[in-house]
Write a protein that holds these residues in place. Structure first.
Motif, PDB file in Angstrom:
ATOM      1  N   PHE B 189      11.744 -72.210  -6.412  1.00  0.00           N
ATOM      2  CA  PHE B 189      12.589 -73.293  -6.114  1.00  0.00           C
ATOM      3  C   PHE B 189      12.840 -73.093  -4.353  1.00  0.00           C
ATOM      4  O   PHE B 189      12.626 -72.263  -3.884  1.00  0.00           O
ATOM      5  CB  PHE B 189      14.033 -73.010  -6.597  1.00  0.00           C
ATOM      6  CG  PHE B 189      13.936 -73.326  -8.059  1.00  0.00           C
ATOM      7  CD1 PHE B 189      13.794 -74.480  -8.789  1.00  0.00           C
ATOM      8  CD2 PHE B 189      14.128 -72.230  -9.087  1.00  0.00           C
ATOM      9  CE1 PHE B 189      13.883 -74.621 -10.075  1.00  0.00           C
ATOM     10  CE2 PHE B 189      14.126 -72.456 -10.264  1.00  0.00           C
ATOM     11  CZ  PHE B 189      14.202 -73.684 -11.034  1.00  0.00           C
ATOM     12  N   THR B 190      12.738 -74.404  -3.950  1.00  0.00           N
ATOM     13  CA  THR B 190      12.961 -74.594  -2.612  1.00  0.00           C
ATOM     14  C   THR B 190      14.560 -74.926  -2.305  1.00  0.00           C
ATOM     15  O   THR B 190      15.352 -75.428  -3.294  1.00  0.00           O
ATOM     16  CB  THR B 190      12.353 -75.765  -2.226  1.00  0.00           C
ATOM     17  OG1 THR B 190      12.660 -77.144  -2.707  1.00  0.00           O
ATOM     18  CG2 THR B 190      10.794 -75.564  -2.347  1.00  0.00           C
ATOM     19  N   LEU B 191      14.738 -75.015  -1.031  1.00  0.00           N
ATOM     20  CA  LEU B 191      16.417 -75.290  -0.553  1.00  0.00           C
ATOM     21  C   LEU B 191      16.509 -76.829  -1.169  1.00  0.00           C
ATOM     22  O   LEU B 191      17.701 -77.268  -1.505  1.00  0.00           O
ATOM     23  CB  LEU B 191      16.306 -75.106   0.768  1.00  0.00           C
ATOM     24  CG  LEU B 191      16.419 -74.047   1.288  1.00  0.00           C
ATOM     25  CD1 LEU B 191      16.600 -73.943   2.937  1.00  0.00           C
ATOM     26  CD2 LEU B 191      17.408 -72.830   0.853  1.00  0.00           C
ATOM     27  N   GLU B 192      15.352 -77.694  -0.831  1.00  0.00           N
ATOM     28  CA  GLU B 192      15.537 -79.321  -1.195  1.00  0.00           C
ATOM     29  C   GLU B 192      15.780 -79.223  -2.779  1.00  0.00           C
ATOM     30  O   GLU B 192      16.506 -79.977  -3.074  1.00  0.00           O
ATOM     31  CB  GLU B 192      14.470 -79.843  -1.027  1.00  0.00           C
ATOM     32  CG  GLU B 192      14.009 -79.922   0.584  1.00  0.00           C
ATOM     33  CD  GLU B 192      13.542 -78.545   1.256  1.00  0.00           C
ATOM     34  OE1 GLU B 192      12.957 -77.825   0.489  1.00  0.00           O
ATOM     35  OE2 GLU B 192      14.098 -78.450   2.318  1.00  0.00           O
ATOM     36  N   ASP B 193      15.358 -78.298  -3.590  1.00  0.00           N
ATOM     37  CA  ASP B 193      15.264 -78.421  -5.169  1.00  0.00           C
ATOM     38  C   ASP B 193      16.951 -78.152  -5.278  1.00  0.00           C
ATOM     39  O   ASP B 193      17.479 -78.805  -6.186  1.00  0.00           O
ATOM     40  CB  ASP B 193      14.578 -77.437  -6.025  1.00  0.00           C
ATOM     41  CG  ASP B 193      13.192 -77.569  -5.692  1.00  0.00           C
ATOM     42  OD1 ASP B 193      12.755 -78.687  -5.429  1.00  0.00           O
ATOM     43  OD2 ASP B 193      12.489 -76.668  -5.772  1.00  0.00           O
ATOM     44  N   VAL B 194      17.408 -77.280  -4.740  1.00  0.00           N
ATOM     45  CA  VAL B 194      18.909 -76.766  -4.946  1.00  0.00           C
ATOM     46  C   VAL B 194      19.751 -78.042  -4.582  1.00  0.00           C
ATOM     47  O   VAL B 194      20.578 -78.220  -5.067  1.00  0.00           O
ATOM     48  CB  VAL B 194      19.344 -75.595  -4.147  1.00  0.00           C
ATOM     49  CG1 VAL B 194      20.716 -75.174  -4.463  1.00  0.00           C
ATOM     50  CG2 VAL B 194      18.471 -74.472  -4.665  1.00  0.00           C
ATOM     51  N   ALA B 195      19.476 -78.599  -3.424  1.00  0.00           N
ATOM     52  CA  ALA B 195      20.408 -79.427  -2.959  1.00  0.00           C
ATOM     53  C   ALA B 195      20.286 -80.776  -3.514  1.00  0.00           C
ATOM     54  O   ALA B 195      21.159 -81.733  -3.597  1.00  0.00           O
ATOM     55  CB  ALA B 195      19.798 -79.817  -1.348  1.00  0.00           C
TER      56      ALA B 195
END
Ligand SMILES: [Zn+2]
Lengths: 147, 397
Positions: B189-195
């Motif tokens: 997962f990327t930071l963008e996915d979490v956000a």
């Protein structure tokens, strides 16, 4: 008019003028309890069995806060046919009692209105209504002051 | 180190985490058989079975030890079943260890398995105003993530943590979980996915919070004498801490709606979570400086940061710096959740604390594959559940 009923009897006053949470205090050691404790003291060094009712402080400071982005499961009561609007939950530190108490914020108060350390007051509120009854509870409301 | 009080982890096994839609007993048996095979033992060699209970699978779940023993085939072994919320697995380990250390048995099997419901954990049914778990749902709508949100918010307001720090924990643990065949989510997962995931309990988003899962874990524990005939390089359990909080507990904890009052008695300097680790360090005669790695209960991403400080790996408010510096990566100074953590597994309540010990066992044997922590010698677990339950286990070689 619908009948008003505390969601849990004996946990807060029913007097809207001086609305307070109701706790008890061990007469032997002075420990305060909320929810109320009436039979045994949870202080391991105390054998107290007598408790007096007391009104908890009407104001406290924000220890932390969050919200309910999703509808909580039962036994939380909400109408599944009404679109979910997150409510805010606040953990409030009561200085005199040396304790943190959770409660919902007044409707309309979001996490953006709060900060750790800010002052809040405890106010009467409505948890939910049925056809013939209104279930009342306590809510927290920012006073605008920072402690 | 208090060597005479150690037991050996002779075998470890798991059933992969996921949503498999089958009975929890099946998962438990798979894990038990894997642990027995790993130990090189037959089920009939086991003298004591310690089950970790699940409360969401009817009566068989409340008597998990007997349920697993019957499924494996009655042998006349001694049996126990433990329920301690998320620490159930550790209490089962503690029971088995105590019997071995007392010399009552030589070898024991510990099993925990769950088939979990979807969504939030909710209290069992009925109107129960005397049950704090019922009260917090009914009166406040306070789910488990509510508490995680409160802790996470304090990190932001007090220590300057950011939601991106929390997301970094998810990204790190997801990367570790990619290399774990027993993890439920094997996806980067990327930071963008979490956000981009929805807010569950501000400031935490769906991907900051661990899901509920099916899964099972088992370990075979034995005395050092029993192990000496079977292995030359034993992985040992050096401490099992399952202490309660001390009065007055000053941090708001699930499922309570208020803390104890400190009007009459000052709170202990150590928080409950910190005291769990402290007791483990004392029992093992070790300290945070001795650790090679830690498996902590990341029910939320932000909670992993709290645990790092509770384990005294760094001071209060310093965990974000460790994370940002990469110190908690598998290749870092003190890897945290090399297994992928709850973020990659989801929570299978009675199995989870046992799974933490499985991971440390494999890490200390050098069998952890692409997530192997180099030269791992000492590992610690940390875990906390409802009603003053928690645990910390130290594994050494
Ligand atoms: Zn007392």
């Amino acid at each position: 008019m619908k009948d008003h009923k505390p969601v849990v009897p004996g946990w807060f006053t029913t007097d809207d003028e001086d609305f307070r949470l109701l706790g008890t205090r061990c007469t032997a050691c002075g420990t305060v309890f909320f929810p109320r404790q009436d039979t045994f003291c949870k202080n391991p060094a105390c054998a107290g069995t007598e408790f007096e009712e007391l009104k908890l402080s009407g104001r406290g400071t924000v220890w932390s806060y969050t919200n309910a982005g999703y509808r909580p499961p039962a036994p939380y009561v909400s109408d599944p046919d009404v679109e979910w609007v997150p409510f805010t939950i606040v953990a409030v530190q009561l200085a005199e009692e040396g304790m943190i108490v959770l409660g919902q914020a007044e409707p309309g108060i979001t996490v953006d209105d709060l900060t750790v350390g800010a002052e809040v007051e405890i106010v009467p509120g409505v948890l939910y209504e049925t056809e013939d009854q209104v279930f009342t509870t306590w809510k927290f409301k920012p006073t605008g002051a920072s402690a | 180190m208090t060597r005479e009080r150690e037991v050996v982890v002779l075998g470890a096994g798991m059933h992969p985490w996921g949503k498999w839609g089958r009975n929890f007993v099946e998962y438990g048996i798979t894990a038990a058989q894997a642990a027995l095979a790993d130990a090189g033992l037959d089920w009939r060699d086991i003298q004591y079975v310690a089950g970790a209970d699940t409360i969401r699978n009817g009566y068989p779940g409340f008597v998990a030890g007997a349920t697993f023993a019957q499924a494996l085939g009655w042998t006349g072994a001694r049996v126990s079943s433990s329920y301690a919320a998320c620490a159930s697995g550790s209490q089962a380990i503690a029971n088995a260890r105590a019997n071995i250390l007392a010399g009552l048995v030589d070898v024991a099997l510990v099993v925990g398995a769950d088939a979990a419901p979807k969504g939030f954990f909710a209290p069992v049914g009925g109107d129960r105003p005397d049950d704090p778990d019922w009260v917090r749902f009914h009166v406040l709508g306070a789910t488990n993530p509510t508490y995680f949100g409160l802790y996470a918010r304090r990190r932001i307001d007090l220590y300057g943590a950011t939601v991106e720090d929390f997301a970094k924990v998810k990204v790190k643990n997801a990367k570790n979980g990619l290399h774990n065949p027993n993890a439920r989510y094997k996806k980067a997962f990327t930071l963008e996915d979490v956000a981009a995931s929805p807010v569950v309990a501000d400031p935490l988003r769906l991907m900051d919070i661990c899901a509920t899962s099916d899964g099972a874990a088992a370990v075979v524990l034995c005395s050092k004498e029993f192990a000496a005939k079977r292995t030359t390089n034993p992985v040992r359990i050096s401490a099992v801490s399952t202490v309660t909080p001390t009065f007055p507990s000053a941090v708001i904890e699930m499922p309570d709606i208020a803390t104890d009052s400190s009007a009459a008695v000052q709170p202990n300097d150590l928080s409950f979570r910190a005291s769990l680790a402290h007791a483990a360090y004392e029992e093992a005669g070790l300290g945070p400086e001795d650790l090679s790695l830690a498996e902590v209960y990341d029910l939320s991403t932000a909670l992993e940061l709290d645990w790092i400080e509770d384990l005294a790996i760094c001071g209060r408010g310093e965990a974000e710096k460790l994370l940002r510096d990469g110190a908690t990566e598998v290749t870092g100074r003190i890897p945290v959740n090399a297994s992928g953590g709850l973020g990659s597994f989801g929570e299978a309540v009675p199995a989870q604390a046992i799974a933490q010990v499985c991971e440390l066992t494999w890490q200390l044997r050098g069998q952890a594959g692409a997530r192997q922590v180099a030269n791992a010698k000492v590992g610690i677990t940390a875990n906390q559940g409802l009603f003053g339950h928690g645990s910390s286990i130290i594994v050494t070689r």
